[in-house]
Structure formats: C-alpha cells, structure tokens
Design a protein around this motif. Sequence first.
Motif, PDB file in Angstrom:
ATOM      1  N   ASP A  54     -15.454  11.646   7.495  1.00 28.45           N
ATOM      2  CA  ASP A  54     -16.463  10.852   6.814  1.00 28.45           C
ATOM      3  C   ASP A  54     -15.912   9.493   6.399  1.00 28.45           C
ATOM      4  OD1 ASP A  54     -18.983  10.470   5.693  1.00 28.45           O
ATOM      5  OD2 ASP A  54     -18.201  10.958   3.708  1.00 28.45           O
ATOM      6  N   PHE A  55     -14.633   9.432   6.144  1.00 25.92           N
ATOM      7  CA  PHE A  55     -13.982   8.204   5.676  1.00 25.92           C
ATOM      8  C   PHE A  55     -12.679   8.076   6.466  1.00 25.92           C
ATOM      9  CE2 PHE A  55     -12.347   5.874   1.597  1.00 25.92           C
ATOM     10  CZ  PHE A  55     -12.189   4.746   2.339  1.00 25.92           C
ATOM     11  N   ILE A  56     -12.527   6.977   7.169  1.00 28.08           N
ATOM     12  CA  ILE A  56     -11.343   6.787   8.007  1.00 28.08           C
ATOM     13  C   ILE A  56     -10.625   5.522   7.582  1.00 28.08           C
ATOM     14  CG2 ILE A  56     -10.502   6.377  10.355  1.00 28.08           C
ATOM     15  CD1 ILE A  56     -12.793   8.003  11.383  1.00 28.08           C
ATOM     16  N   LEU A  57      -9.329   5.643   7.401  1.00 25.64           N
ATOM     17  CA  LEU A  57      -8.468   4.503   7.139  1.00 25.64           C
ATOM     18  C   LEU A  57      -7.714   4.264   8.445  1.00 25.64           C
ATOM     19  CD1 LEU A  57      -7.816   2.877   4.566  1.00 25.64           C
ATOM     20  CD2 LEU A  57      -5.887   4.369   4.204  1.00 25.64           C
ATOM     21  N   ALA A  58      -7.890   3.088   9.033  1.00 27.12           N
ATOM     22  CA  ALA A  58      -7.290   2.846  10.343  1.00 27.12           C
ATOM     23  C   ALA A  58      -6.303   1.697  10.270  1.00 27.12           C
ATOM     24  CB  ALA A  58      -8.372   2.529  11.362  1.00 27.12           C
ATOM     25  N   ALA A  59      -5.219   1.852  10.983  1.00 26.90           N
ATOM     26  CA  ALA A  59      -4.167   0.842  10.969  1.00 26.90           C
ATOM     27  C   ALA A  59      -4.042   0.202  12.344  1.00 26.90           C
ATOM     28  CB  ALA A  59      -2.834   1.483  10.576  1.00 26.90           C
ATOM     29  N   GLY A  60      -3.755  -1.077  12.347  1.00 23.94           N
ATOM     30  CA  GLY A  60      -3.515  -1.788  13.598  1.00 23.94           C
ATOM     31  C   GLY A  60      -2.121  -2.371  13.604  1.00 23.94           C
ATOM     32  N   ASN A  61      -1.968  -3.420  14.384  1.00 27.74           N
ATOM     33  CA  ASN A  61      -0.651  -4.026  14.520  1.00 27.74           C
ATOM     34  C   ASN A  61      -0.183  -4.670  13.219  1.00 27.74           C
ATOM     35  OD1 ASN A  61       1.507  -4.436  16.158  1.00 27.74           O
ATOM     36  ND2 ASN A  61       0.831  -6.468  16.823  1.00 27.74           N
ATOM     37  N   GLY A  62      -1.137  -4.997  12.333  1.00 31.24           N
ATOM     38  CA  GLY A  62      -0.770  -5.686  11.098  1.00 31.24           C
ATOM     39  C   GLY A  62      -0.178  -4.780  10.029  1.00 31.24           C
ATOM     40  N   VAL A  63      -0.181  -3.463  10.283  1.00 36.17           N
ATOM     41  CA  VAL A  63       0.340  -2.527   9.274  1.00 36.17           C
ATOM     42  C   VAL A  63       1.754  -2.119   9.670  1.00 36.17           C
ATOM     43  CG1 VAL A  63       0.041  -0.288   8.208  1.00 36.17           C
ATOM     44  CG2 VAL A  63      -1.936  -1.701   8.678  1.00 36.17           C
ATOM     45  N   THR A  64       2.715  -2.455   8.828  1.00 30.72           N
ATOM     46  CA  THR A  64       4.101  -2.077   9.125  1.00 30.72           C
ATOM     47  C   THR A  64       4.637  -1.101   8.091  1.00 30.72           C
ATOM     48  OG1 THR A  64       4.680  -4.126   8.020  1.00 30.72           O
ATOM     49  CG2 THR A  64       4.784  -4.126  10.433  1.00 30.72           C
ATOM     50  N   ASP A  65       4.064  -1.125   6.890  1.00 31.56           N
ATOM     51  CA  ASP A  65       4.543  -0.248   5.821  1.00 31.56           C
ATOM     52  C   ASP A  65       3.821   1.098   5.914  1.00 31.56           C
ATOM     53  OD1 ASP A  65       5.566   0.890   3.619  1.00 31.56           O
ATOM     54  OD2 ASP A  65       5.093  -0.765   2.256  1.00 31.56           O
ATOM     55  N   LEU A  66       4.351   1.990   6.744  1.00 29.27           N
ATOM     56  CA  LEU A  66       3.640   3.247   7.002  1.00 29.27           C
ATOM     57  C   LEU A  66       3.599   4.193   5.803  1.00 29.27           C
ATOM     58  CD1 LEU A  66       4.483   4.147  10.676  1.00 29.27           C
ATOM     59  CD2 LEU A  66       2.462   3.090   9.729  1.00 29.27           C
ATOM     60  N   PRO A  67       4.711   4.350   5.031  1.00 28.56           N
ATOM     61  CA  PRO A  67       4.612   5.241   3.862  1.00 28.56           C
ATOM     62  C   PRO A  67       3.521   4.800   2.890  1.00 28.56           C
ATOM     63  CG  PRO A  67       6.888   4.724   4.347  1.00 28.56           C
ATOM     64  CD  PRO A  67       6.077   3.884   5.255  1.00 28.56           C
ATOM     65  N   LEU A  68       3.409   3.480   2.662  1.00 28.32           N
ATOM     66  CA  LEU A  68       2.366   2.965   1.780  1.00 28.32           C
ATOM     67  C   LEU A  68       0.989   3.285   2.342  1.00 28.32           C
ATOM     68  CD1 LEU A  68       1.473   1.220  -0.619  1.00 28.32           C
ATOM     69  CD2 LEU A  68       1.743  -0.785   0.830  1.00 28.32           C
ATOM     70  N   PHE A  69       0.832   3.096   3.661  1.00 26.45           N
ATOM     71  CA  PHE A  69      -0.454   3.361   4.311  1.00 26.45           C
ATOM     72  C   PHE A  69      -0.854   4.828   4.147  1.00 26.45           C
ATOM     73  CE2 PHE A  69      -2.729   4.717   8.157  1.00 26.45           C
ATOM     74  CZ  PHE A  69      -3.836   3.894   8.084  1.00 26.45           C
ATOM     75  N   HIS A  70       0.076   5.733   4.389  1.00 27.63           N
ATOM     76  CA  HIS A  70      -0.247   7.160   4.281  1.00 27.63           C
ATOM     77  C   HIS A  70      -0.494   7.560   2.829  1.00 27.63           C
ATOM     78  CE1 HIS A  70       0.107   8.307   8.434  1.00 27.63           C
ATOM     79  NE2 HIS A  70       1.243   7.645   8.543  1.00 27.63           N
ATOM     80  N   ALA A  71       0.219   6.921   1.896  1.00 26.43           N
ATOM     81  CA  ALA A  71      -0.007   7.212   0.476  1.00 26.43           C
ATOM     82  C   ALA A  71      -1.426   6.800   0.082  1.00 26.43           C
ATOM     83  CB  ALA A  71       1.017   6.467  -0.377  1.00 26.43           C
ATOM     84  N   LEU A  72      -1.871   5.631   0.592  1.00 20.08           N
ATOM     85  CA  LEU A  72      -3.232   5.171   0.285  1.00 20.08           C
ATOM     86  C   LEU A  72      -4.268   6.125   0.879  1.00 20.08           C
ATOM     87  CD1 LEU A  72      -5.054   2.987  -0.899  1.00 20.08           C
ATOM     88  CD2 LEU A  72      -4.924   1.793   1.273  1.00 20.08           C
ATOM     89  N   ALA A  73      -4.026   6.550   2.143  1.00 18.68           N
ATOM     90  CA  ALA A  73      -4.971   7.463   2.794  1.00 18.68           C
ATOM     91  C   ALA A  73      -5.089   8.764   2.003  1.00 18.68           C
ATOM     92  CB  ALA A  73      -4.522   7.753   4.224  1.00 18.68           C
ATOM     93  N   LEU A  74      -3.955   9.251   1.510  1.00 18.47           N
ATOM     94  CA  LEU A  74      -3.953  10.495   0.739  1.00 18.47           C
ATOM     95  C   LEU A  74      -4.703  10.305  -0.579  1.00 18.47           C
ATOM     96  CD1 LEU A  74      -2.720  13.328   0.983  1.00 18.47           C
ATOM     97  CD2 LEU A  74      -0.827  12.515  -0.410  1.00 18.47           C
ATOM     98  N   GLU A  75      -4.479   9.136  -1.197  1.00 23.34           N
ATOM     99  CA  GLU A  75      -5.071   8.894  -2.518  1.00 23.34           C
ATOM    100  C   GLU A  75      -6.596   8.745  -2.438  1.00 23.34           C
ATOM    101  OE1 GLU A  75      -4.175   8.987  -6.423  1.00 23.34           O
ATOM    102  OE2 GLU A  75      -2.610   8.876  -4.895  1.00 23.34           O
ATOM    103  N   VAL A  76      -7.101   8.038  -1.421  1.00 18.12           N
ATOM    104  CA  VAL A  76      -8.559   7.872  -1.323  1.00 18.12           C
ATOM    105  C   VAL A  76      -9.204   9.030  -0.568  1.00 18.12           C
ATOM    106  CG1 VAL A  76      -8.488   5.365  -1.455  1.00 18.12           C
ATOM    107  CG2 VAL A  76      -8.415   6.458   0.769  1.00 18.12           C
ATOM    108  N   GLY A  77      -8.404   9.930  -0.016  1.00 15.39           N
ATOM    109  CA  GLY A  77      -8.968  11.075   0.694  1.00 15.39           C
ATOM    110  C   GLY A  77      -9.566  10.694   2.035  1.00 15.39           C
TER     111      GLY A  77
END
Lengths: 258, 370
Positions: free
Chosen positions: B252-275
């Motif tokens: 229902d809610f997708i967080l998608a990363a492209g070439n501009g995302v390099t900080d993967l731990p931060l990205f996954h932490a955000l995905a986990l936090e917003v569900g």
Amino acid sequence: MSDITVLVAARHHAISGRPVRSRADAAAAALALGVSGTVRLLTAGPLPDAVARDYLALGAPLLEVLECGEGADIAARLLPALRDVPWVLAGTRSESEHGTGSTGILPYALAAALQRPVVADVLGIQAEGSAWIVTQALPKGARRRLRVQAPAVLVVSAAASPTLRHSLADAMAGRIVRKPLQATKPASTSPSAPAGQRVAGSKRRKLLEARTQQSGHARMLGAIESPSTGGAVLQAGDPHTKAQAVLDYLRTHSLVHF
Amino acid sequence: MSTAYAPPGQLRRVDPRRPAIITPAGLRRIVLGSSEGERISANRLDAPVAKAARSAGPFHRATMVVARAERGALSDAARQAVAAAAILAPADTEVILAVLGPCHDDVAALGADRLLAAEDFEANRYQPAACVQWLQGLQAAWAPQHWLFADTGFDGQLGRRFAVQAGLGLACGVVELGADSLRVPAGAGQDWLRPHAQVMLLAKGVASTKLPFVGLGVREPAQPVPTVSERGIEDLGVQPGDPKTLALEEADFILAAGNGVTDLPLFHALALEVGAAVGASRVAVDDGRFARAQQIGATGKTVSASAYLALGISGAVQHLQGIKDCRHVIAVNLDASAPIARRADLTVVEDSAALMRALLELVRQHKEAA
C-alpha cells in the motif's frame, strides 16, 4: 461419504486451446486435502480422462463427473449432489477461463440455492473441532481470519499457493465415476443465460466514450498540450520544512496512520 | 458593425476580435454583421470552460453505481463505472452513486447526479450479508433500471452476491459496453455479444472517464448499513499486511530508492519507521544495492500502491510505466526538471539523504507524541 466436496473443471489452455487442469481448482483441492484425506472432487460437464487424472494426482481418491448437455444449467445439475455435503470448495475463475459469460458466479448461485453462506478469497484452512478457521485475503496484503461453521461454500482465492503435489500412484489409483444424465429428466437450459451471439475474441474491443463536440481551437490545444502537468514543486526551505511538507501530504491524504 | 471596412483602395481587413456567441453546444459562433455577443480575447478562450450538466432533470428512472470508497476516494475502476453509467444514461435517467464509506471525491465531475454515502460503514468488519441487505433497501427506494459495479475485489463480489440474492440478470467481467449491448469473454478465443443485463460488472478499462459534461452531484446521506448477523461465521479480526514480507504488487505504501540514495541503513530505517515496503529503480538494483525482486519498472514489477515515495529517482519512462497505477506519487530529487516531477503530485527539490534524516526525525517525534 466424505465431508468435503471440491468443484473442479477443465479450462481451455490459452495458447493451444486444449482442455487442461485449472490452477485455481487444483489449489482448492490441495487446501481441502490439507484438512482431510477423503475429499470428493466433483464436476459437471465434459472432463477428459487425462485432466481428471491430473486432478486425482493431487491425492483425492474419487472424482465424480456428472454428465450434462451443452448449455445446460450446471448449478441445477450439481445441486442434488451437494445437498448433504457440509463443505463445498471451489476455485476463483479468472476472466479468461470460463465459458458462460458469468465468471465465478457458480459458487454464489449454489450457495443461494443451498441457503449457505459464501466465503470468498480463501487463502488457508485449518480445522478447529467441527468448525474451520479460514484465512481470507484482503487487498494490500491484509488477512482476515474467520471461524466458519458447516455448512458453507468457500471460494479459494487466486492468490492461494499451496504446494500442489503430483503423485502418479494416486493418479492411477483414483477412481473416476461418470454419472450419465437420466434420459427421463428434460434437459433444463440455464434461465439466467440470455441469448446472444458469439463474436471472435480478436475483434477489437471498443472503449465507451462520451460524444464530444469540441471547437477547432480546443482540438488544436489538445494536440499540443501535454496531458500531465505535474503537481506542486517545493524548492525553497531547509530539509526540515520540506520533510514536514511531505509528512503533511501523507497525513492529509490519510496514507499513514500516525 | 463589427467588421472593419477599410476606405476604398486599401485592403479590407477582418477584425480578429469580432463579437462571437458561445452556442449551447459549446462552439464559438460568429454571426457576420451582428454586433451581439462578446469580444473574447485569445487568452480567455484558453481558460477552461465550465462544463454543462448532462441533464437537469426531472428524472423518472435511475441507474445505480455501487462502490466502496477507500480513504474517502473511489478506485479507478469505480470511476470508470460511474462514467459508463453517465455516458449511457438518457436525459430522464438519474445516475446515482451509492458508496460504502465516506466519499470526498467531486462526484459531479465523475458524472454522478446523486451521491448516497453510507458514512458509518466499517470497512474492517466482515458483513457481506449486511451490504447485500443495504443494496436491497436501495433497490426498494429507487428501483434502478441497471446496476453497475466494478468487477474488482470487494465491488465485484458484492455485485455477484447482490445479483444472486435479488434474482437479477447478471453479466460479469464485461469487457465492452455499447448503447444497448455488452460483450463478455466466452472462452476459447470467443466473446459473447449480449443485450444489457440488470446487473453489470465492468472489467477495468471499459469506459473513458473523460466526460464533456458533469452530473448534478447532489449529496445525500444514505440509510445506514443494517446490522445483520452472518450465519455460521465469526469474524476473528483483520491483520494488516507486514510491509517487509509483502509482495511489492500488493503493498500500500512503497518507499523507492534510485541512484540518488547512497545511505542504505538510513533508507531502510525510514522504511521501517513509516511502515513502507522497499522498492528500487533499475540503476540501484543493477548496482547491487537492492534485490532484483525489488525492482520497479518495465523490466521489474508494476505496482499499484496508494502512496509511492521516490527518493533520488529521476523517473525514466520504464520506471514510470511501473508506477502508473499508483495513486499518490511524491518525488524527492535534486533536479526539479527530472521527468518524475511531471508524474509526481508533490516534488521536493532536496538531497535525499538530508530529507530522509529530517523525515525520520519527524516521524519519530510524531510517533512519540501519539
């Protein structure tokens, strides 16, 4: 006599057009066999032996074929065989694999005639005493659990993916019982299927559009304008205000629940 | 006189801003020699013209369109069903939209003349029998000639249950709808061409939602959904889907990363936090930062999330194909002229890492406050 009957049917293969086993019906049979070993498979209408053996290979001991004429009312033909059966399972028919123009209506018609509830989109079944705990698929990955008492009609979801076993020994050992139509009974045609004509499926399907009368100026504008213009663009501000804007957008459209 | 007549010997010129009248059909008409009408300047013509109502009434018959609203909005398939009803309805037929749940859409623009919304509908409760009884109440009150449903999920099932219970003629999975005929697949490469049924379940893409008219859009509270006991069935509750284990197509809610995302731990932490479920563009997948199963786009998956938050994705055509069914797209990109900005409902021009940090902090604050 077993407690569970699974309705199965052959479907036409999309490419070759040959009758083959329907995946949805096989999933329903596999779910039923996970609850009890004695499951009766039932079909009305033509079912070649090869397809019947394919179904029996899932592990069911018996497959009954009720023969009926072309265009006959399948629900009426099945009904007498289902009156004393507490659990009736069926697979979800997809749009491309049916032949009557009433996709997936059969379980609902049977349930109405038998005065039983229908549970659709079934993903999993667990026996709990005499009742079943049924897991139902909802959109967006949500699941609902229901405690269902017999008698009931369950429609297995197309998303259900139980392991389909294939045992040659069961396919050979299973019995196929063909019950011919009694000649004394007049073949009743389905009252719900209205007359119509067949057209080739390859004929282009026309989109239903409103008739518009545009001025020439508007037509020219339509030809040069790009249809998508994009939404709001946020350039100014520090990351914090921009993040706040994103969060506000998510919250105003109730896309997040905090 | 509107036409400028030049003195003899000079060229006769036509005044380009001669007065014109707008006919009821919406056409601009110049009556030669007439001085009536408006002198419309060119840029006023560009302005969107207010659409006329399909029919002002009075109505003697009705077509009922039934849909369930999710978060106050109708699905695309339901919008198409309303449009189909409005296109087919003659002038004396009212298009009534019956919605389970609150509906905040502009129903007049969708083509509906009347909205009956059952605002007290609880989407999470198992109550098909109550819904069918609600529809039977509507049938008694309005006696519609035709019932239209979208043949998807809840709406399709409700249509089948209702048609069987009420004993009405039913056509499922209608792939083509004409003025007096419909087409349903008959299997084996053939289709049935049949007259209209009383209850029609429309497959997606049957009608165009571009309408040259609007409906009247009268809002009216519907009768509440009755409380009916589901015989032999006990509801044990709904479990929301876990975004981590969910297939991307269902998320229902997708967080998608492209070439501009390099900080993967931060990205996954955000995905986990917003569900949110995690997706990626082809570049990020080819780079080895994400699994192939997480790729969204032409060679990956086609998703239909309600919310799609694209971080550092420029939006190549192949990627936009994969997100064409998403309802709300938010883009975070350093380039304001990236193609995804044309698709996104909200574009934030910002470095993705800085925004992720700020958003993560905000979400944590909100969760603590709640």
